[in-house]
Design a protein around this motif. Structure first.
Motif, PDB file in Angstrom:
ATOM      1  N   PRO A  44       0.849  -1.188   0.000  1.00 51.68           N
ATOM      2  CA  PRO A  44       0.000   0.000   0.000  1.00 51.68           C
ATOM      3  C   PRO A  44       0.883   1.235   0.000  1.00 51.68           C
ATOM      4  CG  PRO A  44       0.146  -0.895   2.195  1.00 51.68           C
ATOM      5  CD  PRO A  44       0.879  -1.854   1.300  1.00 51.68           C
ATOM      6  N   PRO A  45       0.380   2.359  -0.495  1.00 53.15           N
ATOM      7  CA  PRO A  45       1.179   3.575  -0.438  1.00 53.15           C
ATOM      8  C   PRO A  45       1.508   3.917   1.013  1.00 53.15           C
ATOM      9  CG  PRO A  45      -1.107   4.068  -0.989  1.00 53.15           C
ATOM     10  CD  PRO A  45      -0.951   2.586  -1.054  1.00 53.15           C
ATOM     11  N   ALA A  46       2.667   4.500   1.174  1.00 55.39           N
ATOM     12  CA  ALA A  46       3.097   4.821   2.531  1.00 55.39           C
ATOM     13  C   ALA A  46       2.104   5.780   3.180  1.00 55.39           C
ATOM     14  CB  ALA A  46       4.477   5.446   2.502  1.00 55.39           C
ATOM     15  N   THR A 182      -2.548  -7.986  11.636  1.00 51.89           N
ATOM     16  CA  THR A 182      -1.931  -9.232  12.066  1.00 51.89           C
ATOM     17  C   THR A 182      -1.848 -10.209  10.890  1.00 51.89           C
ATOM     18  OG1 THR A 182      -3.025  -8.843  14.142  1.00 51.89           O
ATOM     19  CG2 THR A 182      -2.064 -10.987  13.826  1.00 51.89           C
ATOM     20  N   GLY A 183      -2.906 -10.228  10.102  1.00 44.88           N
ATOM     21  CA  GLY A 183      -2.912 -11.073   8.916  1.00 44.88           C
ATOM     22  C   GLY A 183      -1.835 -10.654   7.928  1.00 44.88           C
ATOM     23  N   VAL A 184      -1.651  -9.342   7.795  1.00 41.45           N
ATOM     24  CA  VAL A 184      -0.599  -8.838   6.896  1.00 41.45           C
ATOM     25  C   VAL A 184       0.765  -9.299   7.404  1.00 41.45           C
ATOM     26  CG1 VAL A 184       0.515  -6.770   5.999  1.00 41.45           C
ATOM     27  CG2 VAL A 184      -1.979  -6.842   6.213  1.00 41.45           C
ATOM     28  N   ILE A 185       0.982  -9.154   8.709  1.00 43.51           N
ATOM     29  CA  ILE A 185       2.261  -9.582   9.290  1.00 43.51           C
ATOM     30  C   ILE A 185       2.482 -11.061   8.999  1.00 43.51           C
ATOM     31  CG2 ILE A 185       3.505  -9.961  11.449  1.00 43.51           C
ATOM     32  CD1 ILE A 185       2.071  -7.503  12.588  1.00 43.51           C
ATOM     33  N   ALA A 186       1.437 -11.861   9.240  1.00 44.95           N
ATOM     34  CA  ALA A 186       1.558 -13.302   9.033  1.00 44.95           C
ATOM     35  C   ALA A 186       1.943 -13.602   7.589  1.00 44.95           C
ATOM     36  CB  ALA A 186       0.252 -13.989   9.402  1.00 44.95           C
ATOM     37  N   ALA A 187       1.291 -12.913   6.649  1.00 41.72           N
ATOM     38  CA  ALA A 187       1.566 -13.167   5.237  1.00 41.72           C
ATOM     39  C   ALA A 187       3.012 -12.814   4.890  1.00 41.72           C
ATOM     40  CB  ALA A 187       0.600 -12.358   4.375  1.00 41.72           C
ATOM     41  N   TYR A 188       3.509 -11.713   5.426  1.00 45.69           N
ATOM     42  CA  TYR A 188       4.882 -11.297   5.128  1.00 45.69           C
ATOM     43  C   TYR A 188       5.888 -12.222   5.793  1.00 45.69           C
ATOM     44  CZ  TYR A 188       3.936  -6.995   2.569  1.00 45.69           C
ATOM     45  OH  TYR A 188       3.549  -6.101   1.601  1.00 45.69           O
ATOM     46  N   LYS A 189       5.522 -12.795   6.926  1.00 48.93           N
ATOM     47  CA  LYS A 189       6.482 -13.604   7.675  1.00 48.93           C
ATOM     48  C   LYS A 189       6.444 -15.077   7.294  1.00 48.93           C
ATOM     49  CE  LYS A 189       8.536 -10.666  10.372  1.00 48.93           C
ATOM     50  NZ  LYS A 189       9.996 -10.525  10.395  1.00 48.93           N
ATOM     51  N   SER A 190       5.381 -15.509   6.644  1.00 49.18           N
ATOM     52  CA  SER A 190       5.258 -16.937   6.349  1.00 49.18           C
ATOM     53  C   SER A 190       6.234 -17.349   5.258  1.00 49.18           C
ATOM     54  CB  SER A 190       3.827 -17.254   5.902  1.00 49.18           C
ATOM     55  OG  SER A 190       3.760 -18.607   5.523  1.00 49.18           O
ATOM     56  N   LYS A 191       6.913 -18.454   5.475  1.00 44.64           N
ATOM     57  CA  LYS A 191       7.852 -18.960   4.471  1.00 44.64           C
ATOM     58  C   LYS A 191       7.171 -19.945   3.551  1.00 44.64           C
ATOM     59  CE  LYS A 191      11.986 -18.176   7.189  1.00 44.64           C
ATOM     60  NZ  LYS A 191      11.310 -17.747   8.448  1.00 44.64           N
ATOM     61  N   LYS A 192       6.074 -20.527   3.995  1.00 47.16           N
ATOM     62  CA  LYS A 192       5.385 -21.526   3.174  1.00 47.16           C
ATOM     63  C   LYS A 192       4.083 -20.987   2.597  1.00 47.16           C
ATOM     64  CE  LYS A 192       6.864 -25.343   6.125  1.00 47.16           C
ATOM     65  NZ  LYS A 192       6.246 -26.259   7.088  1.00 47.16           N
ATOM     66  N   CYS A 193       3.830 -19.723   2.821  1.00 45.72           N
ATOM     67  CA  CYS A 193       2.589 -19.102   2.378  1.00 45.72           C
ATOM     68  C   CYS A 193       1.371 -19.850   2.917  1.00 45.72           C
ATOM     69  CB  CYS A 193       2.526 -19.028   0.848  1.00 45.72           C
ATOM     70  SG  CYS A 193       1.436 -17.711   0.310  1.00 45.72           S
ATOM     71  N   ALA A 356       6.408   0.024   7.728  1.00 44.57           N
ATOM     72  CA  ALA A 356       5.920   0.985   6.743  1.00 44.57           C
ATOM     73  C   ALA A 356       4.709   0.404   6.017  1.00 44.57           C
ATOM     74  CB  ALA A 356       7.019   1.326   5.757  1.00 44.57           C
ATOM     75  N   VAL A 357       4.789  -0.888   5.676  1.00 48.66           N
ATOM     76  CA  VAL A 357       3.664  -1.542   5.004  1.00 48.66           C
ATOM     77  C   VAL A 357       2.426  -1.514   5.899  1.00 48.66           C
ATOM     78  CG1 VAL A 357       2.825  -3.751   4.137  1.00 48.66           C
ATOM     79  CG2 VAL A 357       5.170  -3.034   3.641  1.00 48.66           C
ATOM     80  N   LEU A 358       2.651  -1.875   7.178  1.00 48.66           N
ATOM     81  CA  LEU A 358       1.527  -1.929   8.114  1.00 48.66           C
ATOM     82  C   LEU A 358       0.883  -0.554   8.269  1.00 48.66           C
ATOM     83  CD1 LEU A 358       3.062  -4.268  10.826  1.00 48.66           C
ATOM     84  CD2 LEU A 358       1.337  -4.841   9.130  1.00 48.66           C
ATOM     85  N   GLU A 359       1.756   0.466   8.381  1.00 51.49           N
ATOM     86  CA  GLU A 359       1.215   1.816   8.525  1.00 51.49           C
ATOM     87  C   GLU A 359       0.426   2.212   7.275  1.00 51.49           C
ATOM     88  OE1 GLU A 359       1.034   3.731  11.177  1.00 51.49           O
ATOM     89  OE2 GLU A 359       2.067   2.163  12.317  1.00 51.49           O
ATOM     90  N   GLY A 360       0.896   1.710   6.114  1.00 47.71           N
ATOM     91  CA  GLY A 360       0.191   1.988   4.865  1.00 47.71           C
ATOM     92  C   GLY A 360      -1.208   1.411   4.885  1.00 47.71           C
ATOM     93  N   TYR A 361      -1.307   0.120   5.267  1.00 42.19           N
ATOM     94  CA  TYR A 361      -2.630  -0.516   5.339  1.00 42.19           C
ATOM     95  C   TYR A 361      -3.506   0.187   6.369  1.00 42.19           C
ATOM     96  CZ  TYR A 361      -1.600  -4.538   2.357  1.00 42.19           C
ATOM     97  OH  TYR A 361      -1.322  -5.345   1.294  1.00 42.19           O
ATOM     98  N   LYS A 362      -2.868   0.525   7.490  1.00 41.22           N
ATOM     99  CA  LYS A 362      -3.599   1.179   8.571  1.00 41.22           C
ATOM    100  C   LYS A 362      -4.221   2.483   8.067  1.00 41.22           C
ATOM    101  CE  LYS A 362      -2.382   2.878  13.151  1.00 41.22           C
ATOM    102  NZ  LYS A 362      -1.303   2.791  14.167  1.00 41.22           N
ATOM    103  N   ALA A 363      -3.402   3.251   7.299  1.00 40.64           N
ATOM    104  CA  ALA A 363      -3.907   4.524   6.785  1.00 40.64           C
ATOM    105  C   ALA A 363      -5.099   4.277   5.871  1.00 40.64           C
ATOM    106  CB  ALA A 363      -2.804   5.255   6.050  1.00 40.64           C
ATOM    107  N   GLN A 364      -5.026   3.203   5.074  1.00 41.69           N
ATOM    108  CA  GLN A 364      -6.137   2.913   4.160  1.00 41.69           C
ATOM    109  C   GLN A 364      -7.393   2.508   4.917  1.00 41.69           C
ATOM    110  OE1 GLN A 364      -4.952   0.114   1.150  1.00 41.69           O
ATOM    111  NE2 GLN A 364      -4.036   1.742  -0.074  1.00 41.69           N
ATOM    112  N   ILE A 365      -7.186   1.801   6.042  1.00 43.52           N
ATOM    113  CA  ILE A 365      -8.354   1.404   6.844  1.00 43.52           C
ATOM    114  C   ILE A 365      -8.979   2.636   7.492  1.00 43.52           C
ATOM    115  CG2 ILE A 365      -9.109   0.107   8.874  1.00 43.52           C
ATOM    116  CD1 ILE A 365      -6.945  -1.957   8.189  1.00 43.52           C
ATOM    117  N   VAL A 366      -8.104   3.495   8.029  1.00 44.20           N
ATOM    118  CA  VAL A 366      -8.617   4.695   8.698  1.00 44.20           C
ATOM    119  C   VAL A 366      -9.368   5.575   7.702  1.00 44.20           C
ATOM    120  CG1 VAL A 366      -7.966   6.831   9.866  1.00 44.20           C
ATOM    121  CG2 VAL A 366      -6.867   4.678  10.502  1.00 44.20           C
ATOM    122  N   SER A 367      -8.814   5.688   6.495  1.00 47.34           N
ATOM    123  CA  SER A 367      -9.449   6.565   5.513  1.00 47.34           C
ATOM    124  C   SER A 367     -10.683   5.913   4.903  1.00 47.34           C
ATOM    125  CB  SER A 367      -8.453   6.922   4.412  1.00 47.34           C
ATOM    126  OG  SER A 367      -8.211   5.777   3.627  1.00 47.34           O
TER     127      SER A 367
END
Lengths: 378, 373
Positions: A44-46, A182-193, A356-367
């Motif tokens: 997401p955009p920063a 949390t789901g975003v974090i999980a997706a970025y951290k998962s090695k097996k998707c 930065a990614v998380l903050e991007g998603y967060k901004a989109q949720i807030v907006s």
């Protein structure tokens, strides 16, 4: 004429530059070096600016308040939900001048009758305690019955709304928004998707966590596999207090290929963490910053983050509003925009890029660009 | 059967005293003053809605304990009352919400549905026991777990449930199904259906002591082989006892559901069944004894709130409940032995000599009589 050309050039350059900046962002976002890792969606955009800018601390005098807390099972010291509410009151004691001896705390026993809950609330109210905060949706019916008899007492209830009782303030949270990240974090951290969710009891409340987690993971990696397990069906609340079940469920998810586990299972979460530690996978905590929690200290190196449900913020804000005698400004739902939910970075597993990614998603949720549903789709 | 005051009343009194002593010790160890704590427990009975809460709670416990006691009378351990009352409650509330009937009749139909649902759920272990010899202890424990799942399923929003705030319910009952209570103003309202437990108690006493069925039931409990030899159909007795047990268990939740909640929520208390087992033990399957046990249990439940209010750990109440059940078993044994010794002395005096043989036979008969009471 000349001015116009200059302006046009300037605009074009700016646009090109902006385009470049966007383009250069994409490859790293969609980077899929290892075959088994998730193919991530474009980042997401920063976030433009910090959306939850620190509010200037408001001052109010709470020294006259007699605060009552009716806890759910576990009470103060459960290292979870109740403790978070207690922290909010403690903060009010420190900052609003609420007198320590004017805080009365009562807590529920397991499997108690409805009349016990009513009596607890009535006991507080007839002792002249005002305001009274009931922690947990189990108090909804008790408040509905008791609150009308004490029209001059202010009540608040965490996690529920009580219809028809005007003196009961609901303190509800957007758990699905916090769980989305949390789901975003999980997706970025998962090695097996492949990621998993462990829910304590299959209630609508816990399904909000599941729903947000699912949508967040899918948003970050559309191809991701998400498995879920609930420990007990609705009505059997032992699922929140059974680490052994949590452990077994987590093992099941791990053998199914999940390598990041998010739990919303109260004290059963400890079992999820031990299973994650044994299997060498990552886990995500819930409600409070579990990395710093004494009860799960042994397993804390697997905790990459926690979804924060700031019951303390809501309780404090409520007490502040009561002290100022103005409940109208209290948010209807404690969501990202008011800091009611969030994520923790303790442990250093969430690097600046991911933040930065998380903050991007967060901004989109807030907006409102991203709408997170609170009902599970699958 | 002569009611021996000493053998019936003394053990529970001893047990309660012993449990109080034990809890006093626990309180001392935890740094609280036991006298303040016990004082608060007793004093709160007169305050607010406490007395009414105890009566209402007692009525609920009485029904479930009677259900257990009927099984106990013929040595059937119906651990499944827990599942039976939950299944019955949720079924009755769903049916009650779906139909429209005039007041009075509506509540009656809901009660009938609860009775039938409870009995039907108890029929599963009954049939398994009668025709396949499956231990009712195992099957009912497992059926309890299944009941939880079934109730959770029925409460799902896309089945019969309704989402209310963050809780799932069966939906509100119409006005015509409400059962008015006995309002006592600020002291609370006694559930109208609390009277059910009085009716059930009298019915139980008559059934056990004044009917052939009750006699056969107790005879099967004393000795299944002897009863069969005497012409009692063992299978029929097992099925009948379990069905009645399940039917009464089915009524358990109705006083509070029809009198106050008017809906079954996922927060509806669990564990009545297990309390019922303890209360039936405490009351020795006697209609009056169970009433005492049920009220004691409700009083202890209630005093947890009073203890919490004065800052004493309320878990002490759970310790006390456990200690009472444990010590009541021990106390009955002690009193039985005391009686045995007294009997021996009496027989010895009558014979002019202390003859061990004669003394042994006599007490055996006494204890059998005491056990059946």
């Amino acid at each position: 004429m000349r001015g116009t050309v200059l302006a046009a050039v300037a605009v074009t350059t700016a646009l090109t530059l902006a385009g470049c900046a966007k383009d250069s962002g994409a490859p790293s976002g969609g980077g899929n070096a290892s075959g088994s890792e998730c193919k991530l969606a474009p980042k997401p955009p920063a976030a433009v600016a910090s959306t939850t800018a620190a509010k200037t601390p408001e001052k109010a005098d709470g020294s006259a308040l007699k605060v009552g807390l009716a806890f759910d099972i576990g009470g103060r010291g459960d290292a979870s939900f109740n403790d978070s509410a207690a922290a909010g009151v403690d903060k009010a004691v420190a900052e609003l001048g609420v007198k320590k001896e004017n805080v009365k705390e009562l807590s529920a026993g397991p499997n108690e009758a409805e009349s016990a809950k009513q009596t607890r609330i009535r006991q507080l109210a007839s002792d002249g305690v005002n305001p009274i905060i009931a922690v947990g949706f189990a108090y909804a019916d008790a408040l509905k019955a008791v609150a009308p008899s004490f029209p001059n007492t202010k009540f608040a209830i965490v996690d529920a709304t009580v219809e028809g009782a005007t003196n009961v303030t609901p303190l509800v949270f957007a758990e699905e928004q916090g769980s989305f990240l949390t789901g975003v974090i999980a997706a970025y951290k998962s090695k097996k998707c492949n990621v998993g969710f462990v829910g304590g009891v299959e209630t609508p409340l816990i399904q909000k966590f599941e729903a947000g987690y699912y949508q967040g993971a899918k948003a970050a990696a559309p191809d991701i596999k998400i498995a879920k397990k609930y420990l007990t069906p609705a009505g059997d609340f032992t699922g929140f207090q059974d680490p052994a079940k949590g452990n077994a469920a987590a093992q099941g998810l791990v053998s199914g290929g999940s390598d990041v586990l998010y739990h919303a299972a109260g004290a059963s979460g400890k079992g999820v963490f031990t299973a994650a530690k044994t299997a060498g996978v990552s886990a995500i905590g819930v409600d409070s910053d579990q990395y710093n929690q004494k009860t799960v200290e042994q397993e804390r190196d697997v905790i990459i983050s926690s979804m924060l449900k700031r019951v303390d913020v809501a309780v404090f804000d409520y007490l502040l509003a009561v002290a100022k005698n103005d409940l109208t400004k209290l948010p209807k739902v404690f969501d990202f925009s008011v800091g009611g939910v969030g994520y923790s970075t303790s442990g250093g597993k969430i690097d600046a890029d991911l933040q930065a990614v998380l903050e991007g998603y967060k901004a989109q949720i807030v907006s409102g660009q991203i709408k997170v549903s609170d009902k599970p789709t699958s | 059967m002569k009611l021996n005051l000493r053998s019936v009343v003394l053990p529970p009194v001893l047990a309660v005293a012993f449990a109080a002593l034990l809890c006093g010790l626990a309180l001392l160890l935890s740094g609280a003053n036991p006298f303040t704590a016990f004082g608060a427990m007793v004093a709160e009975v007169g305050e607010g809605t406490a007395a009414v809460d105890i009566i209402n709670g007692g009525a609920t416990y009485y029904l479930i304990a009677l259900a257990v006691a009927i099984g106990f009378q013929m040595k059937l351990f119906n651990i499944g009352v827990e599942g039976q009352y939950r299944i019955a409650a949720v079924t009755a509330m769903i049916v009650g919400g779906a139909i429209t009937l005039p007041p009075g009749l509506h509540a009656l139909v809901i009660m009938l549905v609860a009775i039938v649902a409870g009995a039907l759920y108890a029929a599963i272990p009954a049939l398994l026991k009668a025709y396949r010899g499956v231990s009712e202890v195992i099957s009912t424990i497992m059926l309890n777990a299944i009941a939880l799942g079934v109730v959770a399923f029925l409460l799902k929003p896309d089945v019969f449930g309704e989402l209310r705030a963050n809780s799932l319910t069966t939906g509100e009952l119409p006005e015509s199904a409400h059962v008015p209570g006995i309002p006592l103003g600020a002291a609370g309202t006694i559930f109208g259906l609390g009277l059910l437990s009085v009716v059930a108690g009298v019915g139980y006493w008559v059934l056990m002591n004044r009917t052939r069925f009750g006699f056969e039931l107790r005879a099967s409990g004393e000795s299944a082989t002897a009863a069969t030899a005497g012409g009692v159909n063992a299978k029929r007795m097992i099925i009948a006892a379990m069905l009645i047990s399940g039917a009464i268990a089915g009524l358990t939740a109705l006083p509070e559901l029809l009198g106050r909640d008017h809906t079954f929520t996922q927060n509806f208390p669990q564990g009545y069944g297990f309390s019922g087992i303890a209360i039936a033990l405490l009351g020795r399957n006697h209609a009056g004894g169970i009433a005492f046990g049920a009220l004691l249990w409700a009083f202890l439940d209630r005093s947890a709130l009073a203890l919490d209010n004065i800052g004493v750990p309320k878990e002490i109440v759970t310790i006390m409940q456990g200690a009472i059940v444990l010590s009541v078993v021990v106390a009955y044994e002690i009193v039985r032995r005391m009686q045995l010794a007294a009997e021996q002395r009496r027989v010895g005096q009558q014979l002019g000599t202390t003859n061990g043989n004669g003394a042994d036979r006599q007490p055996a008969a006494t204890s059998a009589g005491g056990g059946a009471e």
